[in-house]
Design a protein around this motif. Structure first.
Motif, PDB file in Angstrom:
ATOM      1  N   PRO A 227       0.825  -1.224  -0.175  1.00  0.00           N
ATOM      2  CA  PRO A 227      -0.085  -0.178  -0.019  1.00  0.00           C
ATOM      3  C   PRO A 227       0.988   1.269  -0.036  1.00  0.00           C
ATOM      4  N   THR A 228       2.338   1.088  -0.019  1.00  0.00           N
ATOM      5  CA  THR A 228       2.767   2.438   0.283  1.00  0.00           C
ATOM      6  C   THR A 228       2.841   3.443  -0.866  1.00  0.00           C
ATOM      7  N   GLY A 229       2.619   2.739  -2.109  1.00  0.00           N
ATOM      8  CA  GLY A 229       2.368   3.531  -3.251  1.00  0.00           C
ATOM      9  C   GLY A 229       1.114   4.267  -3.432  1.00  0.00           C
ATOM     10  N   LEU A 230       0.207   3.965  -2.638  1.00  0.00           N
ATOM     11  CA  LEU A 230      -1.301   4.392  -2.663  1.00  0.00           C
ATOM     12  C   LEU A 230      -1.204   6.195  -2.767  1.00  0.00           C
ATOM     13  N   LYS A 231      -1.684   6.671  -4.041  1.00  0.00           N
ATOM     14  CA  LYS A 231      -1.607   8.299  -4.105  1.00  0.00           C
ATOM     15  C   LYS A 231      -3.140   8.686  -3.634  1.00  0.00           C
ATOM     16  N   THR A 232      -3.270   9.457  -2.846  1.00  0.00           N
ATOM     17  CA  THR A 232      -4.372  10.117  -2.164  1.00  0.00           C
ATOM     18  C   THR A 232      -4.314  11.636  -2.171  1.00  0.00           C
ATOM     19  N   THR A 233      -5.585  12.378  -2.111  1.00  0.00           N
ATOM     20  CA  THR A 233      -5.693  13.543  -1.833  1.00  0.00           C
ATOM     21  C   THR A 233      -7.068  13.872  -1.406  1.00  0.00           C
ATOM     22  N   THR A 234      -7.462  15.418  -1.427  1.00  0.00           N
ATOM     23  CA  THR A 234      -8.832  15.400  -1.169  1.00  0.00           C
ATOM     24  C   THR A 234      -9.332  16.331  -2.302  1.00  0.00           C
ATOM     25  N   THR A 235     -10.618  16.387  -2.292  1.00  0.00           N
ATOM     26  CA  THR A 235     -11.502  17.188  -3.174  1.00  0.00           C
ATOM     27  C   THR A 235     -11.057  18.757  -3.319  1.00  0.00           C
TER      28      THR A 235
END
Length: 269
Positions: A227-235
């Protein structure tokens, strides 16, 4: 019983077809571009934006019930007008209608949405789904309108989006909460509604709310992906106007149906 499934080549439509065929029903399934691949289904090509074609098909098939699942994210004609055409034709031949709607017609709020909460769309797709509901309810007050959430299962776009984010090819939002459920549970619930007399809006979603980012982590755990490569952000950070905290209260469906709606933790944990 003859069941017509509009949108039978999609994830949900195909699963509805599989379960109905297994139950011994005659199933006619429509498609537009991708052929129907479910054994035992009578496949018919249909453009739901063509009102006369929709009427012609239903008049020829004379189904006892119609399950309407078609949508196209960026196409008002398919999502809204198509729903109206299907509802009109179903009412004309006296068929029971189960129309699939979406939580995307809500804007998001801190408290869960009840079955009868009015739509508050903030983007074009949500507006199209809201318009579809309005048309269906006006044309056929006896129809069931199932509001659902993110659909999981083999071949699910939601699972693939999580895989893409884990590989760095997409981004998941940490502030978008939904109530995912498995496609087999949703299809079973839909088919359970077909012979019943429930009318109007009904939330049918999973009992657990998770963000899209949390869903990505669950997918990583389920399929053994780092999971270390998971890209996240907020709207907000992405500068997008999208529905955020959209949780559906499905307690009415839980009391009404025998089908158990499993939570995302049970499905992917």
């Amino acid at each position: 019983m003859t069941l017509l499934v509009v949108g039978a080549s999609g994830l949900l439509g195909a699963e509805v077809c599989r379960q109905a065929v297994a139950a011994g029903q005659r199933v006619v399934g429509t498609y537009h571009s991708n052929p129907v691949v479910v054994p035992g289904v009578e496949a018919r090509r249909l453009d739901v934006t063509d009102r006369s074609a929709v009427r012609g098909l239903l008049t020829g098939v004379r189904p006892d019930a119609v399950v309407a699942t078609p949508y196209r994210y960026d196409d008002w004609g398919v999502t809204a007008d198509g729903a109206a055409h299907i509802a009109y034709a179903a009412a004309e031949v006296g068929a029971r209608l189960v129309h699939l709607s979406s939580d995307a017609l809500h804007a998001g709020r801190p408290t869960p949405y009840l079955d009868d909460d009015v739509p508050t769309p903030i983007h074009a797709y949500g507006a199209a789904k809201a318009a579809a509901e309005t048309a269906v309810r006006a044309i056929d007050p006896t129809a069931v309108l199932v509001r659902t959430s993110l659909i999981l299962g083999e071949g699910s776009k939601q699972i693939q989006l999580c895989r893409d984010a884990l590989a760095g090819r997409a981004v998941l939002f940490s502030d978008e909460l939904r109530c995912p459920l498995d496609v087999t549970d949703l299809a079973a619930a839909v088919l359970e509604l077909v012979p019943g007399d429930h009318a109007g809006l009904l939330n049918v979603a999973g009992p657990e709310a998770v963000s899209r980012a949390e869903l990505g982590l669950l997918v990583a755990h389920r399929f053994g992906i780092d999971p270390t490569g998971l890209k996240t952000t907020t709207t907000l950070a992405a500068g997008l106007r999208r529905p955020t905290d959209v949780r559906l209260d499905s307690s009415r469906a839980v009391a009404l149906l025998r089908t158990r709606l499993r939570g995302v933790g049970e499905l992917l944990g």
